[in-house]
Design an enzyme around this catalytic site. Structure first.
Site, PDB file in Angstrom:
ATOM      1  N   SER A   1     143.011   6.908   6.666  1.00 47.85           N
ATOM      2  CA  SER A   1     144.283   6.480   7.253  1.00 47.85           C
ATOM      3  C   SER A   1     144.858   5.377   6.362  1.00 47.85           C
ATOM      4  O   SER A   1     144.110   4.787   5.562  1.00 47.85           O
ATOM      5  CB  SER A   1     144.003   5.914   8.650  1.00 47.85           C
TER       6      SER A   1
ATOM      7  N   TYR B   1     139.091   0.805  15.410  1.00 45.86           N
ATOM      8  CA  TYR B   1     139.556   2.006  14.695  1.00 45.86           C
ATOM      9  C   TYR B   1     139.680   1.717  13.200  1.00 45.86           C
ATOM     10  O   TYR B   1     139.188   2.473  12.359  1.00 45.86           O
ATOM     11  CB  TYR B   1     140.903   2.452  15.267  1.00 45.86           C
TER      12      TYR B   1
END
Ligand SMILES: NC(=O)c1ccc[n+]([C@@H]2O[C@H](COP(=O)([O-])OP(=O)(O)OC[C@H]3O[C@@H](n4cnc5c(N)ncnc54)[C@H](OP(=O)(O)O)[C@@H]3O)[C@@H](O)[C@H]2O)c1
Length: 276
Positions: free
Chosen positions: A138, A151
């Protein structure tokens, strides 16, 4: 020879689009879904387009599910050329409000899930002396954001793991590629788990959390469609010498470029003014 691909987390979003993209482009594709009841949309596409796309039950947190899935492909195809570690979810909550077991579960899926599937596939790729492992990281694999520290940590871990694995597997003809999407229009935000304490709004972060959630909603309106990630993955697979990292989406490109070019102090200022 047609290439055999295994993708995790294909019930929706990036995994779903990538499975279709690869199958439409000549890959014998195995689409892993945690719950086969969530594969209706894929099944309809397979039937309509007569795709070489097989749905497999695959929960990246379940050792026997991983073994069964990989063994099935070994039996049917004798090889795996491409592994795409895509399955994942987001845990939302400020660190003080996160329980360690919530953080451990986040790591179990987003990090150890990737390790478990990869561990099972590497021996086959090493025997073949070829293969490509693509890990979906990401933009948050290189930049920290408040409210999603767990996360972000899993994606930083994926980056470090992938970069190290790249050197270990290079002598065996196996490539490791990292994909860094920005905000993508998928079920991801809907599927995020909000930590129990944050849901109860028991501590003093609820206003900040609301602000971040509002920002995410705004970003979602202009988010990149998941098919763009699938296109980049296919392009990387077709390239003889792929890059180590592929960034998808202008938002991720902008923020990662800023992180590279600005000093830490300048970058922090930019984040405080524009993002947070
Ligand atoms: N959307 C974004 O903005 C964005 C940005 C950067 C990176 N990413 C990354 O992209 C990947 C895919 O996310 P997405 O955006 O496509 O979201 P999504 O639509 O929510 O898809 C996530 C997929 O992961 C699966 N999954 C979750 N836990 C699993 C487990 N234990 N075993 C197997 N599958 C599991 C889900 O299956 P179920 O249907 O069973 O839940 C679903 O198929 C994730 O790794 C995410 O971190 C997303």
């Amino acid at each position: 020879m047609r290439q055999v691909a295994l993708i995790t987390g294909c019930s929706s979003g990036i995994g779903y689009e990538t499975a279709l993209r690869l199958a439409r482009n000549g890959f014998c594709t195995y689409a892993g879904v945690r719950n086969t009841k969530n594969s209706d949309a894929l099944e309809k596409k397979i039937a309509k387009e007569k795709l070489d796309l097989n749905i497999l039950q695959l929960d990246v947190n379940d050792k026997s599910s991983i073994e069964n899935a990989v063994n099935q492909i070994k039996t049917e195809e004798k090889r795996i050329d491409v592994l795409i570690n895509n399955a994942g979810y987001g845990l939302v909550g400020f660190f003080e409000e996160l329980r360690l077991d919530e953080i451990r579960s986040q790591f179990e899926t987003n990090f150890f899930g990737v390790l478990s599937v990869t561990k099972k596939v590497i021996p086959l790729m090493r025997e073949q002396k070829s293969g490509t492992i693509i890990n979906i990281s990401s933009g948050a694999g290189q930049v920290g954001f408040p409210g999603i520290s767990a996360y972000v940590s899993t994606k930083f871990a994926i980056e470090g793991f992938s970069e190290s694995l790249m050197y270990e597997l290079f002598p065996f003809g196996i490539r490791v590629i990292i994909i860094e999407p920005g905000v993508i229009k998928t079920n991801f935000f809907h599927n995020c788990i909000v930590s129990e304490k944050s849901s109860e709004k028991s501590l003093s972060y609820s206003n900040s959390l609301k602000k971040i959630q509002k920002n995410i909603e705004l970003m979602q309106e202009h988010a990149t469609p998941p098919v763009e990630v699938a296109k980049v993955i296919l392009q990387a697979l077709k390239t003889d010498e792929p890059k180590q990292r592929y960034v998808v989406g202008n938002d991720a490109a902008m923020i990662l470029e800023a992180k590279k070019s600005l000093s830490d102090i300048e970058f922090k200022k930019m984040m405080m003014q524009n993002i947070i």
